[in-house]
Enzyme design. Structure first.
Site, PDB file in Angstrom:
ATOM      1  N   ASN A 148      43.746  30.387  47.276  1.00  0.00           N
ATOM      2  CA  ASN A 148      44.145  30.448  45.430  1.00  0.00           C
ATOM      3  C   ASN A 148      45.752  30.102  44.816  1.00  0.00           C
ATOM      4  OD1 ASN A 148      44.259  32.822  46.267  1.00  0.00           O
ATOM      5  ND2 ASN A 148      43.670  33.147  44.306  1.00  0.00           N
ATOM      6  N   GLU A 204      44.715  43.240  49.605  1.00  0.00           N
ATOM      7  CA  GLU A 204      44.174  42.648  48.316  1.00  0.00           C
ATOM      8  C   GLU A 204      43.190  41.807  48.242  1.00  0.00           C
ATOM      9  OE1 GLU A 204      43.981  40.632  45.468  1.00  0.00           O
ATOM     10  OE2 GLU A 204      45.465  39.746  45.258  1.00  0.00           O
ATOM     11  N   CYS A 259      41.602  36.156  41.727  1.00  0.00           N
ATOM     12  CA  CYS A 259      41.251  37.537  41.641  1.00  0.00           C
ATOM     13  C   CYS A 259      41.574  38.489  40.597  1.00  0.00           C
ATOM     14  CB  CYS A 259      41.628  38.157  42.492  1.00  0.00           C
ATOM     15  SG  CYS A 259      42.865  38.513  43.377  1.00  0.00           S
ATOM     16  N   GLU A 310      51.852  45.094  46.332  1.00  0.00           N
ATOM     17  CA  GLU A 310      52.462  44.106  46.718  1.00  0.00           C
ATOM     18  C   GLU A 310      53.146  44.352  44.996  1.00  0.00           C
ATOM     19  OE1 GLU A 310      49.760  41.397  47.424  1.00  0.00           O
ATOM     20  OE2 GLU A 310      50.908  41.714  49.291  1.00  0.00           O
TER      21      GLU A 310
END
Ligand code: ADP
Length: 503
Positions: free
Chosen positions: A171, A268, A303, A482
């Site tokens: 994505n 993630e 997300c 992150e």
């Protein structure tokens, strides 16, 4: 190792079609473009037309082994480069990437269908920003002195972990790659990235651009499918850290495989991010914030998409009407056209999944599907994977559309009457990645921000991931952080204690 001369241009090019062809059929291993050992390739398709634009190397365990062995060898010398010098090299990579921003934007638009102006070029710019940010953090790889005893010098030092295996989705492939590669490299690790099968080209080009600056073998890239290419990377004995972005199901498989070797893993995973809108919000700003929050320009393939929106009842009808009007005004079309706001869904499989959710929502008694925007009319795009965004009302938290990550341009708006009820609804989810609150009552906003189960809560904005801000979820949304200094220190180094007895 096979070593083919490769026809990619050094200078940035605006011809993404020619560049896609030039990037065909290869991994990047040990500072060189190399084909898959098996000779196999798979198609890279332009989702706006259905046409094949390139072939990607179909990697398997032999390619992964070659990449990891190169990375392991290169890491020994890389770890000895002073940390600030490593940072300076990564910073130089950022500058090189900046000169290729337009090119990279075009390439990612070509392979993912994300609109160039609203998404793809923006992503390329953020990638340069991420490398720039981490490039400046070399001198932060510091240890501590520990007050153990007067005649014992006791210190900690930060050491790299070794070879990092990084697995990324389709994505925002360039950005999600950068969030892993930049901190890993600055901390003295070497990296092997496994790209997503739908989007291997732009990340490969970045790998090439960076390899003009980095020592060979420090940053390697392989393409291929999950079980055949991703799994051997996770399982490889010389991979000492795994960092993964993708679905919850695959994340669990990856975590189990990493556990077999007892190596640390950062995950993630998905999200089902609530957006909570109070009647006292700045209305116009919030409606436009809902469009950004829902990532409509990326067809909702995010997300952190605000795929469940809770609006206080007094402004509910007006909010739904204005939001629909605003999405109607967005232009769907050729991702490479500067006029386009919304491009395509990435793949046919993903489109089918999204359509199934829309069909289920539409068939639910009491639900209304507000279908927005207009399909493109250009005959050249008739095979394109376009889909009209849909805003649902009349669904509640029991619906799969509210509970599951759709990864498409579908959001559900529900009314609420009081903060406690909406908080319970927002937290009633398997996921906990991000949330946003829209109100001018900061007392209520801050109170809810503390009690929302999410890794990132924003009030009166809903930005995408930013360098310097820790990013990562709770519950099924993942493990670890992150994008920040903490991410580099905690996830890409280990702390060694050294004691010197001077008595
Ligand atoms: P998505 O639905 O976004 O494609 P996945 O979790 O299936 O999410 O894929 C994310 C990444 O994980 C991709 O690069 C994919 O190839 C990789 N992958 C899929 N299965 C595995 C596996 N068993 N081991 C390692 N990587 C995998």
């Amino acid at each position: 190792m096979l070593d083919l001369p490769h026809p990619t241009p050094d200078a940035p090019t605006a011809d993404c079609f020619a560049l896609a062809k030039a990037l065909s059929g290869v991994h990047f291993i040990g500072g060189r473009y190399v084909p898959a050992r098996s000779g196999k390739t798979f198609a890279v398709v332009n989702p706006a037309t259905g046409a094949e634009v390139a072939r990607a190397a179909e990697g398997d365990s032999a390619d992964v082994d070659a990449a990891v062995l190169n990375a392991a060898e290169a890491q020994k010398a890389w770890a000895k480069v002073p940390a600030r010098k490593r940072g300076a090299l990564v910073h130089a990579c950022a500058a090189a990437i900046r000169t290729h921003v337009d090119e990279l934007g075009r390439l990612i638009a070509l392979e993912t269908g994300k609109a160039l102006r609203t998404e793809s070029r923006v992503e390329a710019n953020v990638v340069a920003d991420v490398f720039e940010f981490f490039g400046g953090l070399g001198s932060e790889l510091k240890g501590e002195s520990v007050p153990f005893a007067p005649n014992v010098l006791s210190v900690t030092v930060r050491e790299p972990l070794g070879v990092v295996g990084a697995i990324i989705p389709w994505n925002v492939p360039m950005l999600l790659m950068a969030l892993k590669v930049a901190p890993a490299l600055v901390a003295g690790n070497s990296v092997v990235v496994k790209s997503a099968e739908e989007a291997p080209l732009a990340v490969l080009r970045i790998c090439e651009i960076m390899n003009r600056i980095l020592p060979p073998g420090v940053f390697n890239m392989v393409s291929g499918f999950g079980p055949e290419c991703g799994a051997p990377l996770v399982a490889h004995p010389k991979v000492r850290k795994v960092t993964f972005t993708g679905s919850v199901e695959t994340g669990k498989i990856v975590a189990k495989a990493a556990a077999e070797k007892l190596v640390p893993v950062t995950l993630e995973l998905g999200g089902k991010s609530p957006m909570i809108v109070f009647a006292d919000c700045d209305f116009e700003k919030t409606v436009s914030g809902a469009l950004t929050s829902m990532r409509f320009t990326r067809q909702g393939q995010s997300c952190t998409a605000a795929s469940r929106i809770y609006v206080e009842r007094p402004i509910f009808d007006r909010f739904v009407a204005e939001m629909k009007k605003a999405v109607d005004a967005m232009v769907m079309g050729d991702p490479l056209d500067e006029k386009t706001d919304i491009g395509t869904i990435v793949s046919e499989g993903q489109l089918e999944k999204v359509r199934a959710y829309i069909a289920e929502g539409t068939a639910t008694p009491g639900a209304t599907a507000h279908v927005c925007s207009a399909m493109p009319t250009d005959p050249a795009l008739k095979k394109g994977l376009f889909i009209q965004p849909v805003i649902f009302t009349g669904l509640d938290n029991s619906s799969r559309l509210v509970r599951e990550e759709i990864f498409g341009p579908v959001t559900v708006i529900q009314p609420f009457d009081d903060p406690e009820t909406v908080l319970a609804q927002a937290n009633d989810s398997e996921y906990g990645l991000a949330a946003s609150l829209w109100t001018n009552n900061l007392k209520v906003g801050l109170d809810l921000a503390h009690r929302l189960e999410a890794g990132l809560v924003q009030i009166n904005q809903n930005l995408v991931v930013q360098a310097n801000l820790s990013y990562g979820g709770v519950k099924s949304s993942g493990l670890g952080k992150e994008a920040s200094l903490e991410a580099m220190l905690e996830h890409f180094t280990h702390k060694k204690t050294i004691m010197v007895n001077m008595a």
